[in-house]
Design an enzyme around this catalytic site. Structure first.
Site, mmCIF file in Angstrom:
data_model
loop_
_atom_site.group_PDB
_atom_site.id
_atom_site.type_symbol
_atom_site.label_atom_id
_atom_site.label_comp_id
_atom_site.label_asym_id
_atom_site.label_seq_id
_atom_site.Cartn_x
_atom_site.Cartn_y
_atom_site.Cartn_z
ATOM 1 N N CYS A 1 -43.289 -46.521 11.548
ATOM 2 C CA CYS A 1 -44.459 -47.681 11.823
ATOM 3 C C CYS A 1 -45.419 -46.584 12.346
ATOM 4 O O CYS A 1 -44.965 -46.602 13.601
ATOM 5 C CB CYS A 1 -44.225 -49.226 12.415
ATOM 6 S SG CYS A 1 -45.927 -49.719 12.841
ATOM 7 N N THR A 2 -46.810 -45.933 12.367
ATOM 8 C CA THR A 2 -47.222 -45.288 12.483
ATOM 9 C C THR A 2 -47.963 -45.442 14.102
ATOM 10 O O THR A 2 -48.661 -45.211 15.091
ATOM 11 C CB THR A 2 -49.159 -45.256 12.098
ATOM 12 O OG1 THR A 2 -49.774 -46.266 11.365
ATOM 13 C CG2 THR A 2 -49.242 -44.234 10.489
ATOM 14 N N CYS B 1 -50.160 -46.033 7.114
ATOM 15 C CA CYS B 1 -49.608 -47.553 7.326
ATOM 16 C C CYS B 1 -48.282 -47.386 6.720
ATOM 17 O O CYS B 1 -48.527 -47.423 5.457
ATOM 18 C CB CYS B 1 -50.536 -48.719 7.263
ATOM 19 S SG CYS B 1 -50.137 -50.270 7.242
ATOM 20 N N ASN B 2 -47.281 -47.226 7.185
ATOM 21 C CA ASN B 2 -45.916 -47.740 6.496
ATOM 22 C C ASN B 2 -45.819 -48.852 4.824
ATOM 23 O O ASN B 2 -45.430 -49.296 4.190
ATOM 24 C CB ASN B 2 -44.891 -47.773 7.028
ATOM 25 C CG ASN B 2 -44.653 -46.202 8.176
ATOM 26 O OD1 ASN B 2 -43.740 -45.456 7.236
ATOM 27 N ND2 ASN B 2 -45.687 -45.997 9.245
ATOM 28 N N THR B 3 -46.642 -49.946 6.241
ATOM 29 C CA THR B 3 -45.929 -51.566 5.911
ATOM 30 C C THR B 3 -46.793 -51.311 4.386
ATOM 31 O O THR B 3 -47.231 -51.718 3.359
ATOM 32 C CB THR B 3 -46.679 -51.939 6.917
ATOM 33 O OG1 THR B 3 -45.645 -52.217 7.909
ATOM 34 C CG2 THR B 3 -46.213 -53.755 6.258
ATOM 35 N N ASP C 1 -55.750 -49.032 8.305
ATOM 36 C CA ASP C 1 -54.073 -49.324 9.068
ATOM 37 C C ASP C 1 -54.778 -50.662 9.828
ATOM 38 O O ASP C 1 -55.635 -51.149 9.752
ATOM 39 C CB ASP C 1 -53.916 -47.902 10.051
ATOM 40 C CG ASP C 1 -52.293 -49.145 10.668
ATOM 41 O OD1 ASP C 1 -51.955 -49.702 9.938
ATOM 42 O OD2 ASP C 1 -52.308 -48.345 12.105
HETATM 43 N N1 DGL Z 1 -48.975 -49.348 11.911
HETATM 44 C C1 DGL Z 1 -48.785 -50.350 10.509
HETATM 45 C C2 DGL Z 1 -46.814 -49.597 10.212
HETATM 46 O O1 DGL Z 1 -47.186 -47.926 9.573
HETATM 47 C C3 DGL Z 1 -48.871 -51.485 10.902
HETATM 48 C C4 DGL Z 1 -48.396 -52.214 11.698
HETATM 49 C C5 DGL Z 1 -48.646 -53.709 11.947
HETATM 50 O O2 DGL Z 1 -49.439 -54.253 11.774
HETATM 51 O O3 DGL Z 1 -48.013 -54.490 11.799
HETATM 52 O O4 DGL Z 1 -46.614 -50.240 9.055
#
Ligand code: DGL
Length: 237
Positions: free
Chosen positions: A182-183, A73-75, A10
């Protein structure tokens, strides 16, 4: 059976929420958690940048012998999971599991007004468009470049986390469900419950992802046979 570790990646500490689900469901595995702090947040970065970081982070974990990598991490999942799977043989054989905003379970629950919280980089991806396209009349998408950073700084401080949640829900009180896409946003769960009880049904992808990881490890006979609890190591980039 395999004693090799499972990697998590992540941008920062968001994926710890996913790792903690893994510790419950797969306690005998060893884990390596990689936090890409030097690139955080991913939410305001380009697709090319996030993809390059994701590949680099996976290489680091593959070099440590990981049998599976959870893109916690969803992104990074939206940007890179297809690439990782397509080039799996080239990168070396490994199971890849990603995190997807839990839109489908929220839709399935019957909720009518669903607030979907994601990073701006997630919202910009075609994969996300494909996920939401059939349900647009029931979804409100709220994206942010830097909310993950605000949350990471506030972790452990109830008042700050409560304040962030109040800010998010201002003017959106008519929602009946919230997708924490987002996690990092999963750290807001307790505040939602403290402030609003069960007024909003909350959805995230952690349990689904780890159950999928378990199914894939079982199917490939790669579960760790150890009867002891596993160890967790941490890489900071
Ligand atoms: N934790 C991440 C997600 O799930 C990304 C957060 C970030 O760095 O913007 O999207």
């Amino acid at each position: 059976m395999s004693h090799r570790p499972i990697g998590f990646i992540d941008s920062g500490m968001g994926g710890i929420t996913t790792l903690s689900t893994a510790l419950d469901i797969l306690p005998h595995e060893d884990y390596i958690y990689l936090a890409d702090f030097s690139s955080m947040p991913y939410g305001n970065k380009s697709k090319e940048y996030i993809l390059a970081r994701t590949i680099d982070n996976c290489y680091t974990l593959l070099n440590r012998g990981c049998k599976a990598i959870v893109v916690a991490c969803n992104t990074a999942t939206n940007v890179g999971i297809s690439f990782l799977r397509d080039y799996n043989t080239f990168l070396s054989e490994c199971i890849y599991v990603g995190l997807e905003p839990a839109v489908k379970p929220a839709i399935k629950s019957g909720a009518k007004k669903i607030l979907v919280l994601v990073t701006e980089a997630t919202a910009a991806q075609a994969k996300f468009d494909a996920l939401i396209k059939d349900y647009s009349e029931r979804l409100t998408i709220e994206s942010s470049k830097t909310l993950a950073v605000e949350i990471e700084k506030a972790v452990g401080d109830r008042d700050k986390l409560d304040g962030i949640v109040r800010g998010i829900m201002k003017g959106k009180e008519d929602a009946d469900a919230v997708v924490l896409g987002c996690t990092h946003y999963i750290y807001l769960k307790e505040s939602f419950i403290r402030l609003y009880g069960n007024r909003y049904a909350l959805f995230d992808g952690n349990e689904g992802a780890i159950k999928q990881l378990k199914r894939l490890l079982e199917a490939k006979d790669l579960l760790n046979p150890s009867e002891d609890n596993g160890v967790v190591s941490f890489i900071r980039k």
